[in-house]
Each structure stands twice: as structure tokens, then as C-alpha cells.
Design a protein around this motif. Structure first.
Motif, PDB file in Angstrom:
ATOM      1  N   ILE A  92       0.856  -1.187   0.000  1.00  0.00           N
ATOM      2  CA  ILE A  92       0.000   0.000   0.000  1.00  0.00           C
ATOM      3  C   ILE A  92       0.890   1.235   0.000  1.00  0.00           C
ATOM      4  CG2 ILE A  92      -1.950  -1.106   1.171  1.00  0.00           C
ATOM      5  CD1 ILE A  92      -0.987   0.235   3.769  1.00  0.00           C
ATOM      6  N   ASP A  93       0.340   2.349  -0.473  1.00  0.00           N
ATOM      7  CA  ASP A  93       1.132   3.575  -0.485  1.00  0.00           C
ATOM      8  C   ASP A  93       1.020   4.348   0.814  1.00  0.00           C
ATOM      9  OD1 ASP A  93      -1.486   4.310  -0.829  1.00  0.00           O
ATOM     10  OD2 ASP A  93      -1.130   5.698  -2.487  1.00  0.00           O
ATOM     11  N   SER A  94      -0.099   4.170   1.528  1.00  0.00           N
ATOM     12  CA  SER A  94      -0.279   4.870   2.799  1.00  0.00           C
ATOM     13  C   SER A  94      -1.437   4.252   3.550  1.00  0.00           C
ATOM     14  CB  SER A  94      -0.542   6.371   2.575  1.00  0.00           C
ATOM     15  OG  SER A  94      -1.763   6.555   1.872  1.00  0.00           O
ATOM     16  N   LEU A  95      -1.536   4.579   4.817  1.00  0.00           N
ATOM     17  CA  LEU A  95      -2.642   4.100   5.647  1.00  0.00           C
ATOM     18  C   LEU A  95      -3.814   5.074   5.601  1.00  0.00           C
ATOM     19  CD1 LEU A  95      -0.572   3.042   8.774  1.00  0.00           C
ATOM     20  CD2 LEU A  95      -1.843   1.471   7.299  1.00  0.00           C
ATOM     21  N   ASN A  96      -5.016   4.559   5.771  1.00  0.00           N
ATOM     22  CA  ASN A  96      -6.184   5.416   5.939  1.00  0.00           C
ATOM     23  C   ASN A  96      -5.975   6.318   7.149  1.00  0.00           C
ATOM     24  OD1 ASN A  96      -8.915   5.726   7.513  1.00  0.00           O
ATOM     25  ND2 ASN A  96      -9.473   5.527   5.358  1.00  0.00           N
ATOM     26  N   ILE A  97      -6.421   7.569   7.063  1.00  0.00           N
ATOM     27  CA  ILE A  97      -6.167   8.548   8.123  1.00  0.00           C
ATOM     28  C   ILE A  97      -6.719   8.088   9.467  1.00  0.00           C
ATOM     29  CG2 ILE A  97      -8.226   9.864   7.471  1.00  0.00           C
ATOM     30  CD1 ILE A  97      -4.989  11.275   9.030  1.00  0.00           C
ATOM     31  N   THR A  98      -7.896   7.478   9.481  1.00  0.00           N
ATOM     32  CA  THR A  98      -8.466   7.047  10.761  1.00  0.00           C
ATOM     33  C   THR A  98      -7.630   5.941  11.393  1.00  0.00           C
ATOM     34  OG1 THR A  98      -9.968   5.514   9.626  1.00  0.00           O
ATOM     35  CG2 THR A  98     -10.801   7.720  10.096  1.00  0.00           C
ATOM     36  N   ASN A  99      -7.114   5.035  10.554  1.00  0.00           N
ATOM     37  CA  ASN A  99      -6.247   3.971  11.070  1.00  0.00           C
ATOM     38  C   ASN A  99      -4.925   4.538  11.570  1.00  0.00           C
ATOM     39  OD1 ASN A  99      -8.140   2.013  10.409  1.00  0.00           O
ATOM     40  ND2 ASN A  99      -7.264   1.646   8.389  1.00  0.00           N
TER      41      ASN A  99
END
Length: 238
Positions: free
Chosen positions: A219-226
């Protein structure tokens, strides 16, 4: 009392749902203006507690208020609605802070508020532009946690830093200087900063205290909430 759809410039807002309405009544009864209950709502334990709070704080209660409640229903059935006046908070200068720079999604904001409360970080700074955190969508997605935290808006990161110069800001960035899994937060006053869901934090945040959450290359990044939940967990764990 006739209820109508929420408007951002209104001095009051709505709390949709039994649980978030109880959070309002329990945490900020002085802000509650009225309580509206659907004719089919039959949780007697809830009603006893809610009516007791309303009686002690002289909050008007409207029973069998089905038509009023129906005006506010959108996708989900709602059986309890509380109206409340908007209020202003000041952040605690001694505690840990969560800073969100230009968040854009109401649902994410509500979820983050709930997570922040869950990890006992009760002071949240928002850098404008940002959603109206009194919007009923934010209130409901926070499950009423909004009423148990302190939120303040700032025009810029500079304004926040001028107000809290003693807080060490740990900016979560893809090019952060420290790997979270190997990092020990210093003692003192800490601020965890997260950026917009699409663009992240601007370069002005990048310094020796910035942090990167190591994850797989799939993945390129994590979801903001996670990402926020992981950061808050590590802050409290360490």
C-alpha cells in the motif's frame, strides 16, 4: 418546537440517536436545549435516566414527537433527537493534543474524535479549512464522543504553535524522520499531527520529531483514521 434541517450558520445543532444524545445529556447538559423522543421508543431505563437529567437541568422534553423527528431522518431510523447550542472550548495547555491539519471528511473526523477519546487524548486542534464539527453527521459518527473532548479551530499551524509553544509536535508523514515502531515519545507535552486525507501534511511540519508508520509496500499509505488510532495507541503504550 419545530425542528428543521441543520444549517452551518445556525447557533444550535442536533444530536441524532439515543446513545449520542445521552452522551450530550451526561457530559454537557448545560448545552442541551431540548430532547425529542419517538412514540415507539420504549427503553425504560434510558428514559428514566434521560428524563431525570432533563428535569434537574430544566431541559424541555417532547414525547411522541414523531413528525419532528421524521424531518431530520435521512438514511437511518432515529428515535431520539437532542438539540444543543454550539459552544467554544479552550485546549488544555498541560495535556497531550491531537492536531488535524485541514481534514475534509465529516465521517472520518467523527471517527477520529471517538478514537482520540478512547486513548484519553481529550484536546483536539483543527487547522482551517475543516468540517463543521457541530454538524450532526460528525456528532453521530463520533457516537457522542464530541461532547467529552475539547476542540479548537486555528487559522494556521503557526497560530497553533504560538498558542502552545511548549508542545513537541510529532508530525506523521510519509517522509518522517523516525519510525514509529522504534520510537520512544519524550516525556512532557506532546502533539500528534496528521494531515488531510488526500495530501497529508505540508513540508513545514517536517523536522527531527516527525514520524513514519512503517507498513508493507503493498500500500502507499494508511487510511487517516487507522493512522491516527495507531499513533495514539503507541503514544499511550510507550
Amino acid at each position: 418546537m419545530k425542528l428543521s434541517r441543520y444549517k452551518k450558520d445556525s447557533p444550535f445543532s442536533y444530536c441524532l440517536g439515543a446513545f449520542p444524545s445521552m452522551e450530550l445529556l451526561s457530559s454537557r447538559p448545560e448545552a442541551c436545549l431540548s430532547l425529542h423522543i419517538h412514540s415507539t421508543f420504549s427503553n425504560q431505563e434510558y428514559l428514566d435516566k434521560a428524563l431525570d437529567i432533563c428535569s434537574r437541568h430544566q431541559i424541555p422534553v417532547y414525547r411522541d414527537d414523531d413528525r419532528n423527528i421524521a424531518r431530520l431522518n435521512e438514511k437511518e431510523n432515529v428515535y431520539v433527537v437532542a438539540t444543543f447550542k454550539k459552544y467554544e472550548d479552550s485546549l488544555d495547555k498541560e495535556g497531550d493534543h491531537l492536531l488535524l491539519d485541514k481534514p475534509s471528511n465529516m465521517g472520518n473526523l467523527g471517527t477520529i474524535i471517538r478514537s482520540s477519546l478512547g486513548f484519553s487524548v481529550k484536546d483536539i486542534a483543527l487547522i482551517s479549512p475543516c468540517p463543521d464539527y457541530f454538524d450532526p453527521k460528525v456528532v453521530r459518527s463520533s457516537m457522542g464522543a464530541l461532547f467529552k473532548v475539547r476542540i479548537s479551530k486555528f487559522a494556521s499551524y503557526k497560530e497553533y504553535k504560538e498558542g502552545f509553544p511548549d508542545h513537541i509536535v510529532h508530525a506523521f508523514m510519509l517522509d518522517g524522520k523516525n519510525i514509529l515502531q522504534e520510537y520512544s515519545f519524550p516525556k512532557g507535552k506532546r502533539t500528534l499531527a496528521f494531515g488531510n486525507e488526500a495530501t497529508g501534511l505540508p513540508p513545514e511540519y517536517l523536522d527531527e520529531n516527525s514520524i513514519y508508520i512503517r507498513h508493507s509496500h503493498d500500500i502507499d499509505s494508511l487510511n487517516i483514521t487507522n493512522a491516527v488510532s495507531i499513533g495514539l495507541y503507541e503514544l499511550k503504550r510507550k
